[in-house]
Design a protein around this motif. Structure first.
Motif, short mmCIF file in Angstrom:
data_model
loop_
_atom_site.label_atom_id
_atom_site.label_comp_id
_atom_site.label_asym_id
_atom_site.label_seq_id
_atom_site.Cartn_x
_atom_site.Cartn_y
_atom_site.Cartn_z
N LEU A 59 -38.40 53.37 77.47
CA LEU A 59 -39.16 54.53 77.01
C LEU A 59 -39.34 55.54 78.14
N ARG A 60 -39.57 55.04 79.36
CA ARG A 60 -39.72 55.95 80.49
C ARG A 60 -38.40 56.69 80.76
N ALA A 61 -37.29 55.97 80.73
CA ALA A 61 -35.99 56.62 80.94
C ALA A 61 -35.71 57.64 79.84
N ALA A 62 -36.11 57.32 78.59
CA ALA A 62 -35.91 58.27 77.49
C ALA A 62 -36.75 59.53 77.70
N TYR A 63 -37.95 59.36 78.21
CA TYR A 63 -38.82 60.52 78.47
C TYR A 63 -38.19 61.44 79.51
N PHE A 64 -37.72 60.88 80.60
CA PHE A 64 -37.15 61.71 81.66
C PHE A 64 -35.78 62.29 81.29
N ALA A 65 -35.15 61.75 80.25
CA ALA A 65 -33.87 62.29 79.80
C ALA A 65 -34.04 63.49 78.88
N LEU A 66 -35.26 63.77 78.44
CA LEU A 66 -35.49 64.89 77.52
C LEU A 66 -35.43 66.21 78.27
N ASN A 67 -35.19 67.26 77.50
CA ASN A 67 -35.21 68.61 78.05
C ASN A 67 -36.65 69.03 78.34
N ARG A 68 -36.94 69.34 79.58
CA ARG A 68 -38.32 69.63 79.97
C ARG A 68 -38.81 70.97 79.44
N GLU A 69 -37.89 71.86 79.10
CA GLU A 69 -38.27 73.19 78.62
C GLU A 69 -38.16 73.31 77.11
N ALA A 70 -37.92 72.21 76.41
CA ALA A 70 -37.74 72.28 74.95
C ALA A 70 -39.03 72.69 74.26
N GLU A 93 -47.37 69.27 71.58
CA GLU A 93 -47.40 68.65 72.90
C GLU A 93 -46.09 68.92 73.63
N THR A 94 -46.17 69.36 74.87
CA THR A 94 -45.01 69.65 75.68
C THR A 94 -44.68 68.47 76.58
N TRP A 95 -43.53 68.54 77.22
CA TRP A 95 -43.07 67.47 78.10
C TRP A 95 -44.04 67.27 79.26
N ARG A 96 -44.50 68.35 79.86
CA ARG A 96 -45.37 68.25 81.03
C ARG A 96 -46.76 67.74 80.66
N GLY A 153 -34.20 71.32 63.53
CA GLY A 153 -35.51 70.70 63.48
C GLY A 153 -35.99 70.37 64.88
N VAL A 154 -37.27 70.55 65.13
CA VAL A 154 -37.86 70.24 66.43
C VAL A 154 -38.81 69.07 66.22
N PRO A 155 -38.43 67.84 66.58
CA PRO A 155 -39.32 66.69 66.39
C PRO A 155 -40.48 66.73 67.38
N ALA A 156 -41.51 65.96 67.07
CA ALA A 156 -42.62 65.78 68.01
C ALA A 156 -42.14 65.02 69.23
N LEU A 157 -42.85 65.15 70.33
CA LEU A 157 -42.37 64.61 71.61
C LEU A 157 -42.21 63.09 71.56
N GLU A 158 -43.18 62.37 71.00
CA GLU A 158 -43.05 60.92 70.94
C GLU A 158 -41.90 60.51 70.03
N ASP A 159 -41.65 61.26 68.98
CA ASP A 159 -40.49 60.98 68.13
C ASP A 159 -39.20 61.16 68.92
N LYS A 160 -39.15 62.17 69.77
CA LYS A 160 -37.97 62.37 70.62
C LYS A 160 -37.75 61.18 71.54
N ILE A 161 -38.84 60.68 72.13
CA ILE A 161 -38.72 59.55 73.06
C ILE A 161 -38.20 58.31 72.35
N GLU A 188 -29.90 54.80 72.44
CA GLU A 188 -29.24 54.02 73.50
C GLU A 188 -28.94 52.61 73.03
N VAL A 189 -29.86 52.01 72.29
CA VAL A 189 -29.65 50.65 71.80
C VAL A 189 -28.51 50.61 70.78
N LEU A 190 -28.51 51.55 69.83
CA LEU A 190 -27.47 51.54 68.80
C LEU A 190 -26.12 51.94 69.37
N ASN A 191 -26.10 52.78 70.40
CA ASN A 191 -24.82 53.12 71.01
C ASN A 191 -24.13 51.90 71.60
#
Length: 491
Positions: free
Chosen positions: A85-96, A103-106, A149-157, A164-167
């Motif tokens: 989950l932490r790696a998924a958070y840091f992989a997101l676009n910080r300016e999205a 809720e924003t990334w920061r 569509g713009v999902p909520a931040l936790e949904d993005k994470i 990653e798991v399904l890939n």
């Protein structure tokens, strides 16, 4: 864990193994190859050191590769792991842009560990709830707007973690001619494969097909059924169903549907690939093997695909059967954008013999593909920047320059330099230099027009403008090798 029996991995002591050692002991000491069924890699290092433990999904990937019919029964623990989950958070676009929660990334990262712990606990006990997606739109090259569509931040994470798991499973299943939105694959690899396929195979006809409103018409029931071919963990399936049923928030109203998936989420490209893998890829592979008598070339990137045929009769039969196949799964070909054209090494001579002029062209991934000849007279596929993309970019650039009208010239020049470099890195393919030069000139003329409108009394001589162009604009160069060079190395 996976369904079905299998020996569990054992720890291996460094050096010579014990007399009753399990696993690869005999092969390692005697220098023999691995016995059938033994794993090539282990999850635990054999010696102490600073090297980290290999990826937790390695055994999932190996099991999926060994048995293409295996169904995985326990995958959720890979998703709610804090590290993932932490790696998924840091992989997101910080300016999205934020979703419906605002809720924003920061903001989420100010108390990151506590937030991730709470999210992990909710995933573990099944209390996680997906929020509706906020509707947005971006302009397309043809003037229309593409709904996103713009999902909520936790949904993005969570979507990123599930992706990653399904890939790890589906990257072993997807076929070689599928290039879109896959790790380690790019649009230029798809373009290279298409060009090499047309030039080396006996392709005389090309099906330029377009799926009408693909992301809005794929059916949830079929998608879930396709997922369950490999995923027997009901918790993962329910997670995906939550995102599909969350709906879209538009003008304050929540809209839900039993068909379609919203573009914009991390999981959407994988779901699209998964749907078309079972609907199109496996079917066309079987059709090519059992029904075709001539050469057939297939390249798919997301929901865009090109199919080349040796014989026109087979191309026409394929198109009829493809419409029937898509109809069974709720998809349909766009009647105005799907066409069968004569294209290939013999197309020019055949059309000239019939008095029909030059072969038609087709567009794929931003390039117009044209039948051409090299300097030595050999057939090749020339790729030029699509005129619609070229014009749309200039229109967008004019709007942005007017917004930056009173910025200092160095700031405008640095911005235009980045635009030209980005354009060149994508469209800088062999035999496209004329289009690149024309784009650079058009940007220069546009910049001159904007600078002359900074003031009613402003006068910018062209001699000074040429110095600005030489100072800020990069020289045109080809950034990509010829298709058969890169395709031959990677294949």
């Amino acid at each position: 864990m996976v369904s079905g029996g299998g020996k569990s991995d054992s720890l291996i002591v460094p050096g010579k193994p014990l007399n009753k050692a399990l696993g690869q002991a005999a092969e390692r000491v005697e220098g023999r190859r691995l016995a059938k069924g033994n794993l090539l890699e282990r999850d635990t290092l054999r010696t102490q050191g600073r090297v980290g433990v290999p990826h937790a999904l390695k055994r999932v990937r190996q099991a999926a590769r060994r048995d293409r019919k295996l169904r995985f029964t326990a995958l959720l623990h890979h998703v709610y792991a804090i590290e993932r989950l932490r790696a998924a958070y840091f992989a997101l676009n910080r300016e999205a842009a934020p979703g419906v929660d605002g809720e924003t990334w920061r903001e989420y990262g100010r108390d990151l560990e506590a937030n991730l712990q709470g999210l992990s606990q909710r995933l573990r006990r099944g209390a996680y709830r997906a929020k509706p997606v906020r509707r947005a739109s971006i302009p397309k090259a043809d003037g229309r707007r593409r709904p996103l569509g713009v999902p909520a931040l936790e949904d993005k994470i969570v979507q990123r973690a599930v992706l990653e798991v399904l890939n790890a499973i589906y990257e072993t299943d997807f076929l070689g001619f599928s290039y879109g939105f896959r790790p380690g694959r790019s649009p230029h690899q798809a373009l290279d494969a298409l060009s090499v396929g047309i030039c080396t195979k006996k392709v005389g006809w090309v099906l330029d097909a377009d799926i009408q409103e693909f992301f809005d018409t794929l059916e949830h029931k079929w998608l879930v059924r396709f997922i369950e071919h490999r995923v027997a963990d009901r918790r993962i399936v329910r997670l995906i169903q939550k995102w599909l049923r969350a709906g879209v928030l538009e003008d304050g109203k929540r809209i839900q549907s039993e068909v379609g998936t919203v573009q914009g989420g991390s999981i959407s490209p994988l779901l699209a690939n998964l749907y078309l893998h079972y609907v199109f890829d496996l079917w066309v592979q079987q059709w090519r093997r059992k029904r075709a008598h001539g050469d057939v070339v297939v390249v798919r990137y997301g929901d865009d695909f090109i199919v080349g045929f040796q014989y026109r009769q087979e191309a026409e039969r394929f198109l009829v059967e493809l419409r029937e196949r898509f109809g069974k799964f709720g998809l349909r070909l766009h009647p105005g954008k799907t066409r069968l054209i004569e294209f290939g090494r013999f197309a020019g001579a055949n059309r000239m013999r019939r008095g029909e002029g030059k072969p038609e062209t087709f567009n794929f991934l931003g390039f117009t593909h044209i039948c051409a000849r090299t300097r030595t007279g050999r057939f090749t596929v020339m790729r030029q920047t699509m005129r619609q993309r070229w014009q749309a970019k200039l229109k967008e650039l004019k709007t942005e320059l007017m917004r930056r009208l009173h910025q200092p010239i160095p700031e405008q020049g640095a911005y235009l330099r980045s635009v030209i470099l980005g354009h060149m890195r994508y469209y800088g393919v062999p035999m496209n230099s004329r289009s690149l030069i024309a784009f650079r000139r058009a940007v220069a003329r546009l910049w001159c027009w904007v600078l002359r409108h900074r003031s009613q009394r402003h006068c910018l001589p062209w001699e000074r403008m040429k110095r600005l162009i030489a100072r800020w604009f990069p020289s045109i160069r080809i950034c990509h090798p010829y298709p058969w060079v890169r395709f031959g190395v990677g294949t």
